[in-house]
Design an enzyme around this catalytic site. Structure first.
Site, PDB file in Angstrom:
ATOM      1  N   TYR A 168       6.640  -6.472  -3.263  1.00 37.37           N
ATOM      2  CA  TYR A 168       6.007  -5.153  -3.149  1.00 37.37           C
ATOM      3  C   TYR A 168       6.002  -4.414  -4.486  1.00 37.37           C
ATOM      4  O   TYR A 168       5.120  -3.601  -4.741  1.00 37.37           O
ATOM      5  CB  TYR A 168       6.758  -4.286  -2.135  1.00 37.37           C
ATOM      6  CG  TYR A 168       6.273  -4.395  -0.717  1.00 37.37           C
ATOM      7  CD1 TYR A 168       6.266  -5.613  -0.064  1.00 37.37           C
ATOM      8  CD2 TYR A 168       5.831  -3.272  -0.024  1.00 37.37           C
ATOM      9  CE1 TYR A 168       5.841  -5.714   1.251  1.00 37.37           C
ATOM     10  CE2 TYR A 168       5.399  -3.360   1.283  1.00 37.37           C
ATOM     11  CZ  TYR A 168       5.405  -4.579   1.921  1.00 37.37           C
ATOM     12  OH  TYR A 168       4.979  -4.659   3.223  1.00 37.37           O
ATOM     13  N   LYS A 192      13.409 -17.833   2.682  1.00 38.37           N
ATOM     14  CA  LYS A 192      12.565 -19.032   2.625  1.00 38.37           C
ATOM     15  C   LYS A 192      13.099 -19.875   1.468  1.00 38.37           C
ATOM     16  O   LYS A 192      12.387 -20.203   0.516  1.00 38.37           O
ATOM     17  CB  LYS A 192      11.099 -18.614   2.425  1.00 38.37           C
ATOM     18  CG  LYS A 192      10.091 -19.741   2.516  1.00 38.37           C
ATOM     19  CD  LYS A 192       9.936 -20.327   3.916  1.00 38.37           C
ATOM     20  CE  LYS A 192       9.012 -21.531   3.894  1.00 38.37           C
ATOM     21  NZ  LYS A 192       8.989 -22.250   5.182  1.00 38.37           N
ATOM     22  N   ASP A 203      10.146 -18.597   8.808  1.00 35.47           N
ATOM     23  CA  ASP A 203       9.203 -19.141   9.803  1.00 35.47           C
ATOM     24  C   ASP A 203       9.941 -19.430  11.123  1.00 35.47           C
ATOM     25  O   ASP A 203       9.461 -19.111  12.211  1.00 35.47           O
ATOM     26  CB  ASP A 203       8.459 -20.379   9.274  1.00 35.47           C
ATOM     27  CG  ASP A 203       9.368 -21.392   8.594  1.00 35.47           C
ATOM     28  OD1 ASP A 203      10.560 -21.077   8.349  1.00 35.47           O
ATOM     29  OD2 ASP A 203       8.899 -22.515   8.304  1.00 35.47           O
ATOM     30  N   ASP A 258       8.924  -6.542   6.595  1.00 32.16           N
ATOM     31  CA  ASP A 258       7.702  -5.868   7.042  1.00 32.16           C
ATOM     32  C   ASP A 258       7.079  -6.657   8.192  1.00 32.16           C
ATOM     33  O   ASP A 258       6.747  -6.109   9.242  1.00 32.16           O
ATOM     34  CB  ASP A 258       6.723  -5.761   5.869  1.00 32.16           C
ATOM     35  CG  ASP A 258       5.410  -5.122   6.284  1.00 32.16           C
ATOM     36  OD1 ASP A 258       5.454  -4.090   6.969  1.00 32.16           O
ATOM     37  OD2 ASP A 258       4.339  -5.663   5.921  1.00 32.16           O
ATOM     38  N   ASP A 318       7.233  -5.862  12.595  1.00 33.61           N
ATOM     39  CA  ASP A 318       6.065  -5.702  13.481  1.00 33.61           C
ATOM     40  C   ASP A 318       6.160  -6.678  14.648  1.00 33.61           C
ATOM     41  O   ASP A 318       5.903  -6.319  15.801  1.00 33.61           O
ATOM     42  CB  ASP A 318       4.748  -5.986  12.727  1.00 33.61           C
ATOM     43  CG  ASP A 318       4.109  -4.719  12.160  1.00 33.61           C
ATOM     44  OD1 ASP A 318       4.860  -3.829  11.715  1.00 33.61           O
ATOM     45  OD2 ASP A 318       2.864  -4.630  12.147  1.00 33.61           O
TER      46      ASP A 318
HETATM   47  C1  IPM Z   1       5.670  -0.383   6.937  1.00 32.28           C
HETATM   48  C2  IPM Z   1       4.234  -0.337   6.491  1.00 32.28           C
HETATM   49  C3  IPM Z   1       4.195  -0.173   4.976  1.00 32.28           C
HETATM   50  C4  IPM Z   1       4.909  -1.385   4.381  1.00 32.28           C
HETATM   51  C5  IPM Z   1       2.791   0.007   4.384  1.00 32.28           C
HETATM   52  C6  IPM Z   1       2.091   1.216   4.969  1.00 32.28           C
HETATM   53  C7  IPM Z   1       2.803   0.085   2.889  1.00 32.28           C
HETATM   54  O1  IPM Z   1       3.560  -1.484   6.921  1.00 32.28           O
HETATM   55  O2  IPM Z   1       6.395   0.599   6.686  1.00 32.28           O
HETATM   56  O3  IPM Z   1       6.068  -1.385   7.538  1.00 32.28           O
HETATM   57  O4  IPM Z   1       4.293  -2.434   4.212  1.00 32.28           O
HETATM   58  O5  IPM Z   1       6.100  -1.273   4.096  1.00 32.28           O
HETATM   59 MG    MG Z   2       4.690  -2.727   8.215  1.00 28.78          MG
END
Ligand code: IPM
Ligand code: MG
Length: 357
Positions: A141, A191, A223, A247, A251
């Site tokens: 990042y 990884k 993975d 990240d 999700d």
């Molecule tokens: C998160 C979001 C952010 C990230 C984006 C908006 C830059 O997806 O906080 O998970 O990738 O960290």
């Molecule tokens: Mg995110």
């Protein structure tokens, strides 16, 4: 005790969800006699449109002078073609860096009332209680990148993944300490069969672990972890991982709970200063329609009270109010199911606020 909170709604649904969380914070302050000042600032695409900068200096300074930040979400297709240095995401990335928020906590907890609505079978998800500890200001990042260069007539772009030992040490310590207050197990995700940064990560985590003999440590490839999370999420206590894996895995993990609209998040630095935001994005498709689920933001506000202000009783009250509303069958569209009462963002905020205290 007077505490200053800077509220940064951002873009898309950011305004609606932070409004709901502010309502809950104000109610909590009234019931428990807290002196909270809430000051709103701009960031993201909205700020870019207003002043050409997704992260105005005024916003950074206000955040630096506050005791905590409550953040909504940033981004949207509208800004897909702006200069990459001015993208809305620069707002949240810039704030994380400017404030030194190296640790990101994302708790994934499946409450019994929601287990039946997970896309996974209830017997797989019931009892899931995972804390994702994501390194937040290093890795790919924040590495060097090149948007476009031509070599021998061929265009390419690149992003550099880069970690130092001290960066891995401090996030490892955080994860081991967090595990000591939980079920005492850390799964470090990397990884290392492919990446040099992951091999340094694994070596460093293993070394740091020596100071925490009461905590069990295992290592897992990312993975495999993605697969294990949907197969047997109950095996995890604390997941420790680098910025990009965190990240993606957070999700994925959020859907175990039925909706990403439920996943809160806290980003902190060494001095307990924190930025609290839902893990989800700005959902421009439903913005302004009073459809978004504000629970992730409200639970983030609870984390703010707990972690930055040491107000455990007040944080518990907010979390209990969320559980009460869910138990009573109120749902936003994303978690709606038969027999429940569908409500909008604003109403959900009101219902939760009413149940504080
Ligand atoms: C998160 C979001 C952010 C990230 C984006 C908006 C830059 O997806 O906080 O998970 O990738 O960290
Ligand atoms: Mg995110």
């Amino acid at each position: 005790m007077k505490k200053k909170i800077v509220v940064i709604p951002g873009d898309g649904i950011g305004g609606e969800i932070t409004d709901a969380a502010v309502k809950v914070l104000k109610k909590t302050a009234a019931i428990y006699h807290l002196d909270l000042s809430l000051d709103q600032k701009m960031a993201g695409g909205t700020a870019y449109d207003a002043c050409g900068d997704p992260l105005p200096k005024e916003t950074v300074e206000a955040a630096q002078n506050a005791d905590a930040v409550l953040f909504g979400a940033v981004g949207g297709d509208k800004w897909d073609n702006v200069d990459p240095l001015k993208r809305p995401e620069k707002a949240v990335l810039g704030l994380r860096k400017a404030l030194g928020l190296y640790v990101n906590l994302r708790p994934v907890h499946v409450s019994p009332v929601l287990a039946p609505y997970s896309p996974l079978k209830p017997d797989i998800v019931t009892g899931t209680d995972v804390l994702i500890v994501r390194e937040l200001i290093g890795g790919i990042y924040f590495g060097d990148r090149c948007e476009s260069e031509i070599h021998d007539g061929v265009e390419r772009a690149w992003d550099l993944e880069n970690y130092s030992v001290p960066e891995v040490e401090r996030i490892s310590r955080f994860a081991f300490k967090a595990a000591q207050g939980r079920r005492k197990k850390v799964t470090s995700v990397d990884k290392s069969n492919v990446l040099a940064t992951s091999r340094l990560w694994r070596r460093t985590v293993t070394k740091e672990h020596k100071a925490y003999p009461d905590v069990a440590l295992n290592h897992m490839y990312v993975d495999n972890c993605a697969m294990q999370l949907v197969m047997n999420p109950g095996q995890f206590d604390v997941i420790l991982t680098e910025n990009m894996f965190g990240d993606i895995l957070s999700d994925e993990a959020s859907m175990i709970t039925g909706s990403i609209g439920m996943l809160s998040s806290a980003s902190m630095n060494e001095s307990k200063f924190g930025l609290y935001e839902p893990s989800h994005g700005s959902a421009p498709d439903i913005a302004g329609k009073d459809m978004a689920n504000p629970i992730a933001t409200i639970l983030s506000a609870a984390m703010l009270l707990r972690y930055s202000f040491d107000l455990d009783r007040e944080a518990d009250a907010v979390e209990k109010a969320v559980q009460a509303v869910l138990t009573q069958g109120y749902r936003t569209g994303d978690i709606m199911s038969e027999g429940c009462t569908k409500v909008g963002t604003c109403k959900m905020g009101d219902l939760i606020a009413e149940r504080i205290g």
